[in-house]
Design a protein around this motif. Sequence first.
Motif, PDB file in Angstrom:
ATOM      1  N   LEU A 104       2.643  -7.642  10.927  1.00  0.00           N
ATOM      2  CA  LEU A 104       3.265  -6.389  10.502  1.00  0.00           C
ATOM      3  C   LEU A 104       2.956  -5.251  11.467  1.00  0.00           C
ATOM      4  O   LEU A 104       3.737  -4.298  11.573  1.00  0.00           O
ATOM      5  CB  LEU A 104       2.789  -6.007   9.095  1.00  0.00           C
ATOM      6  N   LEU A 115       8.355  -5.319   8.271  1.00  0.00           N
ATOM      7  CA  LEU A 115       8.111  -4.774   6.925  1.00  0.00           C
ATOM      8  C   LEU A 115       9.352  -4.958   6.050  1.00  0.00           C
ATOM      9  O   LEU A 115       9.260  -5.423   4.910  1.00  0.00           O
ATOM     10  CB  LEU A 115       7.740  -3.288   6.990  1.00  0.00           C
ATOM     11  N   GLU A 118      10.120  -8.674   5.182  1.00  0.00           N
ATOM     12  CA  GLU A 118       9.162  -9.253   4.237  1.00  0.00           C
ATOM     13  C   GLU A 118       9.064  -8.454   2.936  1.00  0.00           C
ATOM     14  O   GLU A 118       8.216  -8.738   2.098  1.00  0.00           O
ATOM     15  CB  GLU A 118       7.788  -9.363   4.899  1.00  0.00           C
ATOM     16  N   PHE A 125       2.193  -0.795   2.651  1.00  0.00           N
ATOM     17  CA  PHE A 125       1.482  -0.973   3.909  1.00  0.00           C
ATOM     18  C   PHE A 125       0.401   0.105   4.067  1.00  0.00           C
ATOM     19  O   PHE A 125      -0.734  -0.198   4.436  1.00  0.00           O
ATOM     20  CB  PHE A 125       2.455  -0.942   5.089  1.00  0.00           C
ATOM     21  N   ILE A 151      -2.193  -8.399   2.508  1.00  0.00           N
ATOM     22  CA  ILE A 151      -2.152  -7.866   3.865  1.00  0.00           C
ATOM     23  C   ILE A 151      -3.574  -7.793   4.401  1.00  0.00           C
ATOM     24  O   ILE A 151      -4.439  -7.153   3.804  1.00  0.00           O
ATOM     25  CB  ILE A 151      -1.484  -6.479   3.891  1.00  0.00           C
TER      26      ILE A 151
END
Length: 161
Positions: A104, A115, A118, A125, A151
């Motif tokens: 990312l 971004l 997905e 984020f 993440i």
Amino acid sequence: MNDLFQLSAPWWVFVLRATAIYVMVMVLMRLSGKRAVGQFTPFDLVLLILIGNAVQNGINGGDNSLTGAALMATTLILLNYGVAWVTARNRCAERLVEGEPVVLARDGRVFPGALRRELVSEQDFAEALRMNNVKDIADVELALLETNGHITVITRKRACA
């Protein structure tokens, strides 16, 4: 009392139905993306409940016997074990079932296309950065969307002053 255990179809029909529904739901979940699996929201919980309800009759074919329920539950557990066993031993199968991590951000640069692709919002984020105590995107060496939907943020090593 006998109705509790009397199957409405041959045993193999239940195994076949459970297998078909398992594969269908796995494919649909895989197509829905990593975020759908890794970051549950209240809406995702509602979706999960509704999917369970939607596929119920497809699995049991209207059979309400305890024997049918036991056959279907056993089949689903064995299928899940089998998929875990195969993916733990075969990298291609693992990639097919679980996917691969997606970059990312790298070297302080965010990839907006990744971004969007997905389904990771800028807010999600930014939250991942905050959770990793990152105040400035320039401090990010690598940010990955893992196969489980989380993440991971790796920060740059700073030289000691």
